[in-house]
Design a protein around this motif. Structure first.
Motif, PDB file in Angstrom:
ATOM      1  N   GLY B 319       0.830  -1.208   0.000  1.00  0.00           N
ATOM      2  CA  GLY B 319       0.000   0.000   0.000  1.00  0.00           C
ATOM      3  C   GLY B 319       0.856   1.247   0.000  1.00  0.00           C
ATOM      4  N   SER B 320       1.851   1.251   0.884  1.00  0.00           N
ATOM      5  CA  SER B 320       2.724   2.412   0.986  1.00  0.00           C
ATOM      6  C   SER B 320       3.519   2.606  -0.311  1.00  0.00           C
ATOM      7  CB  SER B 320       3.670   2.224   2.166  1.00  0.00           C
ATOM      8  OG  SER B 320       4.564   3.279   2.229  1.00  0.00           O
ATOM      9  N   VAL B 321       3.973   1.494  -0.894  1.00  0.00           N
ATOM     10  CA  VAL B 321       4.763   1.583  -2.136  1.00  0.00           C
ATOM     11  C   VAL B 321       3.916   2.188  -3.247  1.00  0.00           C
ATOM     12  CG1 VAL B 321       5.820   0.193  -3.961  1.00  0.00           C
ATOM     13  CG2 VAL B 321       6.312  -0.306  -1.571  1.00  0.00           C
ATOM     14  N   PHE B 322       2.682   1.710  -3.402  1.00  0.00           N
ATOM     15  CA  PHE B 322       1.833   2.231  -4.477  1.00  0.00           C
ATOM     16  C   PHE B 322       1.513   3.701  -4.236  1.00  0.00           C
ATOM     17  CE2 PHE B 322       0.261  -2.372  -4.901  1.00  0.00           C
ATOM     18  CZ  PHE B 322       1.247  -2.649  -5.837  1.00  0.00           C
ATOM     19  N   HIS B 323       1.284   4.019  -2.974  1.00  0.00           N
ATOM     20  CA  HIS B 323       0.934   5.415  -2.677  1.00  0.00           C
ATOM     21  C   HIS B 323       2.109   6.341  -2.920  1.00  0.00           C
ATOM     22  CE1 HIS B 323      -0.148   8.970  -0.256  1.00  0.00           C
ATOM     23  NE2 HIS B 323      -1.328   8.714  -0.753  1.00  0.00           N
ATOM     24  N   ARG B 324       3.303   5.906  -2.505  1.00  0.00           N
ATOM     25  CA  ARG B 324       4.495   6.735  -2.742  1.00  0.00           C
ATOM     26  C   ARG B 324       4.746   6.899  -4.237  1.00  0.00           C
ATOM     27  NH1 ARG B 324       8.377   7.196   1.514  1.00  0.00           N
ATOM     28  NH2 ARG B 324       7.610   6.223   3.395  1.00  0.00           N
ATOM     29  N   LEU B 325       4.567   5.796  -4.959  1.00  0.00           N
ATOM     30  CA  LEU B 325       4.813   5.836  -6.398  1.00  0.00           C
ATOM     31  C   LEU B 325       3.821   6.770  -7.090  1.00  0.00           C
ATOM     32  CD1 LEU B 325       6.652   4.623  -8.486  1.00  0.00           C
ATOM     33  CD2 LEU B 325       5.094   2.717  -8.735  1.00  0.00           C
ATOM     34  N   PHE B 350      -0.523  -4.529   6.682  1.00  0.00           N
ATOM     35  CA  PHE B 350      -0.660  -3.086   6.542  1.00  0.00           C
ATOM     36  C   PHE B 350      -1.781  -2.803   5.552  1.00  0.00           C
ATOM     37  CE2 PHE B 350       3.944  -3.384   7.644  1.00  0.00           C
ATOM     38  CZ  PHE B 350       3.821  -2.793   8.884  1.00  0.00           C
ATOM     39  N   ASP B 351      -2.287  -1.582   5.616  1.00  0.00           N
ATOM     40  CA  ASP B 351      -3.387  -1.198   4.733  1.00  0.00           C
ATOM     41  C   ASP B 351      -2.941  -1.354   3.273  1.00  0.00           C
ATOM     42  OD1 ASP B 351      -5.508  -0.071   3.475  1.00  0.00           O
ATOM     43  OD2 ASP B 351      -5.611   1.720   4.739  1.00  0.00           O
ATOM     44  N   PRO B 352      -3.603  -2.177   2.460  1.00  0.00           N
ATOM     45  CA  PRO B 352      -3.117  -2.384   1.073  1.00  0.00           C
ATOM     46  C   PRO B 352      -3.391  -1.206   0.143  1.00  0.00           C
ATOM     47  CG  PRO B 352      -5.090  -3.701   1.479  1.00  0.00           C
ATOM     48  CD  PRO B 352      -4.747  -3.061   2.795  1.00  0.00           C
ATOM     49  N   LEU B 353      -4.202  -0.249   0.542  1.00  0.00           N
ATOM     50  CA  LEU B 353      -4.541   0.931  -0.275  1.00  0.00           C
ATOM     51  C   LEU B 353      -4.812   0.554  -1.739  1.00  0.00           C
ATOM     52  CD1 LEU B 353      -1.928   3.558   1.026  1.00  0.00           C
ATOM     53  CD2 LEU B 353      -4.258   3.209   1.816  1.00  0.00           C
ATOM     54  N   PRO B 354      -5.821  -0.280  -1.977  1.00  0.00           N
ATOM     55  CA  PRO B 354      -6.065  -0.703  -3.371  1.00  0.00           C
ATOM     56  C   PRO B 354      -6.409   0.460  -4.291  1.00  0.00           C
ATOM     57  CG  PRO B 354      -7.837  -1.443  -1.909  1.00  0.00           C
ATOM     58  CD  PRO B 354      -6.781  -0.896  -1.040  1.00  0.00           C
ATOM     59  N   TRP B 355      -6.988   1.539  -3.725  1.00  0.00           N
ATOM     60  CA  TRP B 355      -7.322   2.682  -4.592  1.00  0.00           C
ATOM     61  C   TRP B 355      -6.059   3.300  -5.189  1.00  0.00           C
ATOM     62  CZ3 TRP B 355      -5.030   7.215  -3.365  1.00  0.00           C
ATOM     63  CH2 TRP B 355      -4.675   7.440  -2.037  1.00  0.00           C
ATOM     64  N   ALA B 356      -4.953   3.250  -4.409  1.00  0.00           N
ATOM     65  CA  ALA B 356      -3.700   3.820  -4.924  1.00  0.00           C
ATOM     66  C   ALA B 356      -3.216   3.007  -6.119  1.00  0.00           C
ATOM     67  CB  ALA B 356      -2.641   3.842  -3.826  1.00  0.00           C
ATOM     68  N   PHE B 357      -3.337   1.680  -6.015  1.00  0.00           N
ATOM     69  CA  PHE B 357      -2.921   0.846  -7.146  1.00  0.00           C
ATOM     70  C   PHE B 357      -3.867   1.073  -8.332  1.00  0.00           C
ATOM     71  CE2 PHE B 357      -2.873  -3.199  -9.535  1.00  0.00           C
ATOM     72  CZ  PHE B 357      -1.565  -3.147  -9.944  1.00  0.00           C
ATOM     73  N   ALA B 358      -5.172   1.226  -8.025  1.00  0.00           N
ATOM     74  CA  ALA B 358      -6.142   1.457  -9.103  1.00  0.00           C
ATOM     75  C   ALA B 358      -5.804   2.752  -9.845  1.00  0.00           C
ATOM     76  CB  ALA B 358      -7.549   1.533  -8.522  1.00  0.00           C
TER      77      ALA B 358
END
Lengths: 306, 416
Positions: B319-325, B350-358
């Protein structure tokens, strides 16, 4: 006669920018100083709202020069950026000068001679009189100090980027009807990018590269205090701390400096003396511009205010 | 001074920052202007002339600190070791490695349907089962799942072919040196077979598509006389490939083999970039490209130790990686970009933050995800694949070397 160029040092740049409310870090001041000395364009990158465009405006003000802004967008081409012929004006002149043209062609005996006589006059319609100079050409033709701000260059197509590369490397353009036009002096050029597209290595190589990130707590506090003089010191500190904590939270749209200033102004306008939940709810729209972010911030208020 | 700065140039190159001779001359001129008395000004002069991408700033600062810090009693290398000791397991690293105080968010286990019966129960499992059977299904963007042949357990040779031995099994067997030597031999065979299978004929048009916007604009100006059909310049029909590779301890072996395989078919730099991650993405393009090109290749683990900013002891946090990217300048963009993710999607709660990947995947030409695990394990435990795969075009089961080769074949097919 061209104005005598102003002598710059990193200190003079930083002081002048600070007088206009722009806190200039050592790296920014050194970059502008080097751009002056080396005659190179500056490529500015960074998140939206950190003052990239503002930097260009202040640089023009520093030199008492004209700011020529070229806002880039998809589909921007040479005609919109460099020059085009004033077609309507040409047509109007042809109509108004019809009788004069008739007199000029009076001696023509056949079509061929009429065309030759008209051809001899054609240059009059493709002279500077009918040339509409667009931002790039205006920067090249300028005789006084000028700052060319090519804003959001990443929004333009790759073809335009290649064309820009050619103009920036020689500071000259070729207009078939007029010949090559060279810049009287080297214009100061700032290109900004929000990274919506990767710029080419060739363009990057020709520029000094400066990445402007969100400011530190101390710098942002100085910015808020200089832009919102009526704000109380304690409130300004809380505003900046809150904005910085929002940037660490994983929001879709992080608040830029402009939004922080807007929010500080909003707080001063409503006469807030602290960040109570009620005050935050009433004014947070000036800082957070996304519905999901807004919901998240309001849910996490106690933790963020801590 | 010039020779001293020349050594700094070598330091930068070894940190993965490419500097052209023109940029070097520019840097020397800049240093001449600002002088060397003021350290911050000197650093700024070198940085604005030598660093042309935001992703290289950190590596530059580290190299600068290393090179221009006065030697202490312990010598010039007495810099603080920001990296954790290698080989430490995520559990031992603890939360101290995490950059933020964000508490881990547990997946809603209670909401999940029971597993283990072997029947497809989740929407992802149903979609995968249907896709494997050749049916047309809709599971977000996912259209294709590439799965290897299951080994025939009655065949005595099954299990001896290292290319078809799952990475998990290799790790369990021990004797890593033998396994790596066997894998290296198998890797060469896979590269040869991929080379033979990827020939493709491309027809090139002399001009690009009609440029309608320009046609209207020019026609309005001249009333359409004379009429000409402007066309776009023909673009090079090559895609840009971003490899986003999880190099945490559980996937490092697969990551190294994948980069070695893929490196044979990609031109790193302009066409392909490599982003390595554990809990944050780090640009490793230059180092990986040199590693792939070198004849006597150092172990992949040694290469990872040289990548600045990579905390190998941290637990992976997708999640953090996708969000940072998403927020970084290295964010993949554009219809001609193919994003290839290699990773097991295990987010360590950890929170996977799928919206960030989307958001990352939105607008890209293609998204391919290589999972170095058996299909049956996808989405199990702390894996967030169920939430990521709806935003992926093709998922590849890459649990062994042959699976990675299938992934590379898919990558070559997608990137043209």
């Amino acid at each position: 006669m061209a104005a005598k160029p102003r002598k710059t040092t990193p200190e003079s740049i930083a002081a002048e920018f600070l007088a206009h409310g722009f806190v200039c870090t050592g790296e920014v001041a050194t970059t502008l100083h080097l751009a002056e000395s080396l005659g190179k364009p500056v490529l500015l990158e960074g998140p939206p709202g950190v003052g990239k465009t503002e930097l260009g405006k202040l640089w023009a003000r520093f030199h008492d020069g004209e700011l020529i802004r070229l806002q880039c967008y998809e589909g921007l081409d040479e005609a919109k950026a460099l020059y085009e012929w004033a077609y309507g004006k040409q047509m109007l002149y042809v109509q108004l000068l019809r009788d004069k043209l008739g007199d000029l062609l009076d001696g023509a005996t056949d079509l061929g001679s009429a065309v030759r006589m008209l051809g001899a006059q054609a240059d009059a319609f493709f002279s500077r009189e009918f040339l509409l100079a667009r931002p790039l050409l205006r920067a090249i033709l300028a005789t006084g100090p000028v700052v060319l701000l090519v804003d959001e260059v990443d929004r333009a197509d790759e073809e335009f980027e290649a064309f820009l590369l050619e103009v920036l490397s020689e500071y000259q353009v070729s207009i078939p009807e007029l010949g090559t036009i060279r810049a009287a002096g080297t214009p100061r050029v700032i290109l900004t990018s929000n990274d919506s597209r990767d710029l080419s290595d060739a363009l990057r190589r020709r520029c000094l590269y400066l990445y402007i990130d969100y400011p530190s707590f101390e710098d942002e506090l100085r910015i808020v205090e200089s832009r919102v003089p009526r704000i109380d010191r304690a409130l300004a500190e809380r505003v900046v701390r809150f904005a910085q904590s929002l940037r660490k939270a994983e929001l879709r749209k992080q608040p830029g400096i402009a939004e922080v200033i807007d929010w500080a102004l909003a707080l001063v306008t409503v006469g807030a003396d602290g960040l109570s939940p009620e005050t935050l709810r009433r004014t947070i729209g000036a800082l957070v511009k996304n519905r999901e972010d807004l919901e998240r911030v309001l849910t996490d208020l106690p933790r963020l205010r801590a | 001074m010039i020779s001293g700065l020349g050594r700094f140039l070598g330091e930068l190159r070894s940190a993965g920052i490419t500097v052209s001779p023109a940029e070097w001359i520019e840097a020397l001129r800049a240093v001449e202007i600002v002088g060397i008395e003021n350290r911050e000004r000197f650093r700024a002069a070198l940085r604005v002339t030598l660093v042309k991408r935001a992703v290289h700033r950190r590596a530059f600062d580290e190299a600068f600190e290393r090179f221009f810090t006065a030697p202490t009693g312990a010598g010039r290398d007495a810099r603080p070791d920001t990296r954790q000791k290698r080989g430490a397991r995520p559990g031992s690293a603890g939360q101290g490695n995490r950059p933020r105080g964000r508490p881990p968010i547990s997946p809603p286990e209670a909401d999940r349907p029971p597993r283990g019966s072997g029947h497809p129960v989740t929407p992802l499992a149903q979609a995968i089962e249907a896709l494997r059977a050749g049916a047309t299904v809709r599971h977000g963007r996912l259209r294709r799942v590439v799965v290897g042949r299951r080994p025939d357990l009655r065949d005595p040779s099954a299990g001896r072919d290292v290319a078809r031995t799952p990475f998990r099994e290799i790790a369990r067997r021990g004797a890593p040196d033998d396994a790596d030597a066997a894998l290296a031999r198998a890797l060469r065979r896979q590269i040869e077979s991929l080379r033979l299978g990827t020939a493709r004929r491309v027809r090139r048009a002399p001009r690009g598509r009609p440029y309608l916007r320009r046609l209207f604009r020019e026609s309005l100006r001249t009333d359409g006389v004379p009429f000409g059909l402007p066309k776009h310049k023909r673009r090079e029909d090559t895609s840009r490939v971003i490899l986003l590779v999880d190099v945490s301890w559980s996937t490092a072996r697969a990551a190294g083999l994948f980069l070695a395989l893929g490196g044979e078919f990609l031109r790193f730099g302009r066409q392909a970039r490599v982003l390595l991650f554990v809990d944050r993405p780090v640009d490793g393009t230059d180092l990986v490209s040199r590693w792939v090109a070198s004849r006597s290749r150092m172990p992949f683990a040694a290469l990872l130790a040289r990548v600045g900013g990579l905390n190998l002891a941290a637990p992976s946090d997708y999640g953090s990686v996708f969000h940072r990217l998403l927020r970084s300048p290295a964010r993949p963009r554009g219809r001609r970009t193919v994003l290839v993710v290699l990773g097991d999607g295990r987010t360590n709660r950890f929170d996977p933050l799928p919206w960030a990947f989307a958001e990352l995947a939105d607008g890209l030409g293609a998204v391919v995800w290589l999972v170095p695990e058996a299909l049956e394990l996808w989405g199990e435990g702390d894996s967030a694949l169920e939430r990521y795969l709806p935003h992926v075009d093709t998922a590849v089961e890459a649990r062994d070397l042959a699976g990675l080769a299938r992934g590379v074949r898919e990558l070559v097919r997608r990137s043209g």
